[in-house]
Design an enzyme around this catalytic site. Sequence first.
Site, PDB file in Angstrom:
ATOM      1  N   LYS A 240       4.330   1.799   2.710  1.00 40.41           N
ATOM      2  CA  LYS A 240       5.234   1.368   1.635  1.00 40.41           C
ATOM      3  C   LYS A 240       5.574  -0.111   1.777  1.00 40.41           C
ATOM      4  O   LYS A 240       5.509  -0.871   0.821  1.00 40.41           O
ATOM      5  CB  LYS A 240       6.544   2.187   1.669  1.00 40.41           C
ATOM      6  CG  LYS A 240       6.358   3.662   1.425  1.00 40.41           C
ATOM      7  CD  LYS A 240       7.693   4.396   1.392  1.00 40.41           C
ATOM      8  CE  LYS A 240       8.424   4.391   2.730  1.00 40.41           C
ATOM      9  NZ  LYS A 240       7.694   5.055   3.821  1.00 40.41           N
ATOM     10  N   THR A 241       5.958  -0.480   2.990  1.00 42.91           N
ATOM     11  CA  THR A 241       6.330  -1.873   3.207  1.00 42.91           C
ATOM     12  C   THR A 241       5.121  -2.782   2.978  1.00 42.91           C
ATOM     13  O   THR A 241       5.245  -3.878   2.430  1.00 42.91           O
ATOM     14  CB  THR A 241       6.910  -2.061   4.615  1.00 42.91           C
ATOM     15  OG1 THR A 241       8.031  -1.175   4.755  1.00 42.91           O
ATOM     16  CG2 THR A 241       7.379  -3.479   4.842  1.00 42.91           C
TER      17      THR A 241
ATOM     18  N   ARG B  86       8.423   6.509  14.477  1.00 46.79           N
ATOM     19  CA  ARG B  86       8.216   5.129  14.929  1.00 46.79           C
ATOM     20  C   ARG B  86       6.992   5.040  15.836  1.00 46.79           C
ATOM     21  O   ARG B  86       6.463   3.961  16.087  1.00 46.79           O
ATOM     22  CB  ARG B  86       9.436   4.589  15.713  1.00 46.79           C
ATOM     23  CG  ARG B  86      10.751   4.479  14.957  1.00 46.79           C
ATOM     24  CD  ARG B  86      10.617   3.810  13.655  1.00 46.79           C
ATOM     25  NE  ARG B  86      10.491   4.784  12.577  1.00 46.79           N
ATOM     26  CZ  ARG B  86       9.964   4.519  11.381  1.00 46.79           C
ATOM     27  NH1 ARG B  86       9.503   3.319  11.122  1.00 46.79           N
ATOM     28  NH2 ARG B  86       9.878   5.436  10.444  1.00 46.79           N
TER      29      ARG B  86
ATOM     30  N   GLN C 225      14.201   9.585   5.122  1.00 50.01           N
ATOM     31  CA  GLN C 225      14.654   8.580   6.074  1.00 50.01           C
ATOM     32  C   GLN C 225      16.005   7.992   5.684  1.00 50.01           C
ATOM     33  O   GLN C 225      16.391   6.916   6.152  1.00 50.01           O
ATOM     34  CB  GLN C 225      13.621   7.467   6.206  1.00 50.01           C
ATOM     35  CG  GLN C 225      12.322   7.949   6.837  1.00 50.01           C
ATOM     36  CD  GLN C 225      11.374   6.796   7.098  1.00 50.01           C
ATOM     37  OE1 GLN C 225      11.640   5.945   7.935  1.00 50.01           O
ATOM     38  NE2 GLN C 225      10.278   6.750   6.370  1.00 50.01           N
TER      39      GLN C 225
ATOM     40  N   ASP D 285      12.891  -2.626  -0.559  1.00 43.12           N
ATOM     41  CA  ASP D 285      12.364  -1.727   0.487  1.00 43.12           C
ATOM     42  C   ASP D 285      13.491  -0.791   0.937  1.00 43.12           C
ATOM     43  O   ASP D 285      14.668  -1.092   0.745  1.00 43.12           O
ATOM     44  CB  ASP D 285      11.863  -2.576   1.670  1.00 43.12           C
ATOM     45  CG  ASP D 285      10.905  -1.793   2.567  1.00 43.12           C
ATOM     46  OD1 ASP D 285      10.636  -0.605   2.282  1.00 43.12           O
ATOM     47  OD2 ASP D 285      10.416  -2.377   3.564  1.00 43.12           O
ATOM     48  N   GLU D 286      13.139   0.326   1.548  1.00 40.81           N
ATOM     49  CA  GLU D 286      14.131   1.290   2.072  1.00 40.81           C
ATOM     50  C   GLU D 286      15.166   1.641   1.000  1.00 40.81           C
ATOM     51  O   GLU D 286      16.373   1.663   1.247  1.00 40.81           O
ATOM     52  CB  GLU D 286      14.848   0.710   3.310  1.00 40.81           C
ATOM     53  CG  GLU D 286      13.923   0.213   4.405  1.00 40.81           C
ATOM     54  CD  GLU D 286      13.468   1.317   5.348  1.00 40.81           C
ATOM     55  OE1 GLU D 286      13.892   2.485   5.177  1.00 40.81           O
ATOM     56  OE2 GLU D 286      12.657   0.999   6.245  1.00 40.81           O
TER      57      GLU D 286
HETATM   58  P1  ATP Z   1       8.311   3.352   7.127  1.00 42.64           P
HETATM   59  O1  ATP Z   1       8.557   4.564   6.276  1.00 42.64           O
HETATM   60  O2  ATP Z   1       8.459   3.652   8.565  1.00 42.64           O
HETATM   61  O3  ATP Z   1       9.045   2.163   6.653  1.00 42.64           O
HETATM   62  P2  ATP Z   1       6.018   2.362   5.697  1.00 42.64           P
HETATM   63  O4  ATP Z   1       5.648   3.396   4.720  1.00 42.64           O
HETATM   64  O5  ATP Z   1       6.759   1.203   5.213  1.00 42.64           O
HETATM   65  O6  ATP Z   1       6.741   3.029   6.951  1.00 42.64           O
HETATM   66  P3  ATP Z   1       4.203   0.423   6.730  1.00 42.64           P
HETATM   67  O7  ATP Z   1       5.084  -0.109   7.789  1.00 42.64           O
HETATM   68  O8  ATP Z   1       3.973  -0.389   5.518  1.00 42.64           O
HETATM   69  O9  ATP Z   1       4.649   1.900   6.353  1.00 42.64           O
HETATM   70  O10 ATP Z   1       2.773   0.772   7.327  1.00 42.64           O
HETATM   71  C1  ATP Z   1       2.627   1.490   8.536  1.00 42.64           C
HETATM   72  C2  ATP Z   1       1.433   0.954   9.308  1.00 42.64           C
HETATM   73  O11 ATP Z   1       0.229   1.244   8.632  1.00 42.64           O
HETATM   74  C3  ATP Z   1       1.480  -0.537   9.473  1.00 42.64           C
HETATM   75  O12 ATP Z   1       0.962  -0.884  10.733  1.00 42.64           O
HETATM   76  C4  ATP Z   1       0.559  -1.029   8.370  1.00 42.64           C
HETATM   77  O13 ATP Z   1      -0.007  -2.270   8.673  1.00 42.64           O
HETATM   78  C5  ATP Z   1      -0.491   0.061   8.332  1.00 42.64           C
HETATM   79  N1  ATP Z   1      -1.107   0.258   7.013  1.00 42.64           N
HETATM   80  C6  ATP Z   1      -0.477   0.414   5.834  1.00 42.64           C
HETATM   81  N2  ATP Z   1      -1.347   0.606   4.830  1.00 42.64           N
HETATM   82  C7  ATP Z   1      -2.594   0.565   5.379  1.00 42.64           C
HETATM   83  C8  ATP Z   1      -3.940   0.710   4.860  1.00 42.64           C
HETATM   84  N3  ATP Z   1      -4.190   0.928   3.568  1.00 42.64           N
HETATM   85  N4  ATP Z   1      -4.943   0.629   5.738  1.00 42.64           N
HETATM   86  C9  ATP Z   1      -4.720   0.423   7.051  1.00 42.64           C
HETATM   87  N5  ATP Z   1      -3.490   0.286   7.595  1.00 42.64           N
HETATM   88  C10 ATP Z   1      -2.441   0.355   6.773  1.00 42.64           C
HETATM   89 MG    MG Z   2       8.657   0.459   5.695  1.00 41.32          MG
END
Ligand code: ATP
Ligand code: MG
Length: 669
Positions: A31-32, A603, A248, A217-218
């Site tokens: 997402k981030t 995490r 979350q 975000d969040e």
């Molecule tokens: P959270 O819910 O904990 O905030 P999130 O959904 O925001 O998590 P991110 O932090 O954006 O997730 O991504 C998690 C990990 O996966 C990061 O290391 C990011 O670089 C990697 N990632 C995200 N999308 C891809 C993708 N399409 N291919 C490979 N790696 C990815």
């Molecule tokens: Mg995130």
Amino acid sequence: MNLSNLNPQQQAAVKYIDGPLLVLAGAGSGKTRVITQKIAYLIQTCGIKPGHITAVTFTNKAAREMKGRVGEILGKKDSKGLIVSTFHNLGLRILRKHHAKLGYKDGFSIFDATDSLSLIKGLYAHDSSSNVDDAESARWKISAWKNDFIAPQQAIATADNDNDMRFAMLYERYQRQLKAYNAFDFDDLILQPVVLFEQHQDALQYWQNRMHYLLVDEYQDTNASQYQLVKLLLGVNARLTAVGDDDQSVYSWRGARPENLALLQEDYGNLKLIKLEQNYRSAGRILKCANQLIKNNPHTFEKQLWSDLGYGDPIRIIECGSADGEAERVSVEISTHKFQKRSKFSDYVILYRGNFQSRVFEKYLRELQIPYVVSGGVSFFERTEVKDVMAYLRLLSNQDDDTAFLRIINTPRREIGASTLEKLGEYATHRGISLFAACYEFGLQERLNERAINKLQGFADWINRLADQANGTDGVAVARSMVLELGYEDWLKDQSSDLAIAERRMENVNEVLDWLTRLAKNGKGESLSELVAHMTLMDILERNNEEQQTDAVYLMTFHAAKGLEFPYVYMVGVEEEILPHRTSVMEDSLEEERRLTYVGITRAQKELTMTHAAKRRRYGEDVDCEPSRFLSELPEDDIVWEGGGRKLDEETNKIRGRAHLDSLKDMLA
Ligand code: ATP
Ligand code: MG
């Protein structure tokens, strides 16, 4: 622009700009990353100027990381003007520009929780019917009202019991007092911009014109005031990308409303919803644990989450004898594990429920000479010497800040007694002016003798002279000479039991000044008051990480870990009464504690270890502790239990020691 590092759903989320968009997905699903890439996409492909894009994140740390990543994609120059900040910082920005419309003067102060509390206590002092002990409850209540976007008048109108009525009346006086001090509290940084926008169409227009696209975000952790702020900023065009995960949501105690996710759907009929399902962070087993745990909560949105990163090692749950045993065990493990895997210290995080849990870990980490960084906790700003200098700086930029005035008027001692201050206070209240202004009033002569007045005016003259200088030229330089002139170092030496302590405390003072210099250099504000306001919003970890990233084990609460990831995660104190927290069990908010556990588990990238202690000292007594109920909700086949308290600790340590030797041989071979 190249979007090949995103999956099809993520790409769709980046490219969709025709209306409001909600990306709803579980932890680690990127997402981030969508937000970061989308900022770059908006600039590079859609031609939107960086200055017209605002992204809101949850912590300053997250904001900085995001800015860094966007900078990497675009190059620093091309992201100039882009706003990536927390809600509070965004609010501060808005107030800085338009505070005059709310009747505030330049150089306003920001009150943290401690300042608010002492203000409330001060109000109590004039009100014999109230009980001073519940000042803290009053502060919480007032904060809750503000987060729920309820004004004092509304609180009074809707109070349905004596206690609420009492607090509501207090809320009204509190708010008036804050204004008299020319100060905003933390919650005001969100609330007052909303008030501003509701009353001043032109101010709203200004910010709407500035924000062509907003990303949040969040999103699950926004409270009612933040929701209002977003809604107003968006206007009719609603160019918004919000990402979040209802599982979350862990800030209900600060008024967060996960329902805001659903509310978006109601408020924007054309809201597009995109779900992400692949997790890129965690080994399969870790993800399975997280999924199974969170299934026990009810859900508004159905979500799936899978990972193809391999299944990974079993999750370990370790029983330790005591709190010390737990801290020692984890510290020793990190040390040997790091050696075996040739990893970095920063690959490890120790997560706990409450800040108080960090101390014993610090002790053992230090013993083993493992570098560490404690995030949050006793913040830099809670140290006496730091609060003192900050109060001086605040008074320098806002002479009406009575809280700052009272804090330092006798630090170092200026022979201004309590009764003098009391009379000054009475007079100032009577005249409806600040303590500082009262020092110069003619009428004061009827209440105080000449000697006392001379002392007060001597102090006020000094501040005035410095304030004039600070306005004219280099504010930071004036701040430095202020600290010299006031003889703070000597005062510290007088106050500390030994010289080393005094020196350490003086280092903290200098750190504040150095930091101020850095902020000025980085263009974080033009006047001293802007810089001071900026500082109030940051904490120690962020300060440390501002420039260089250190290789250290991280210690932080589950709350602070939101959005972050680490290869090796230790969740400690996974026990009844701690996680779930005692008050949550009483208040029936187990679901939020489960979400917090979910945040902790997710995490972890490669390995996850959870520990609990069989006994813990409470109020000087060893009491038995039970493993957390959440542990029994995890899939049994994926877990190994290591237990038996200290004795086994030693045994495993021996095994670990052997492994340590083996890898040493390995390395030499
Ligand atoms: P959270 O819910 O904990 O905030 P999130 O959904 O925001 O998590 P991110 O932090 O954006 O997730 O991504 C998690 C990990 O996966 C990061 O290391 C990011 O670089 C990697 N990632 C995200 N999308 C891809 C993708 N399409 N291919 C490979 N790696 C990815
Ligand atoms: Mg995130």
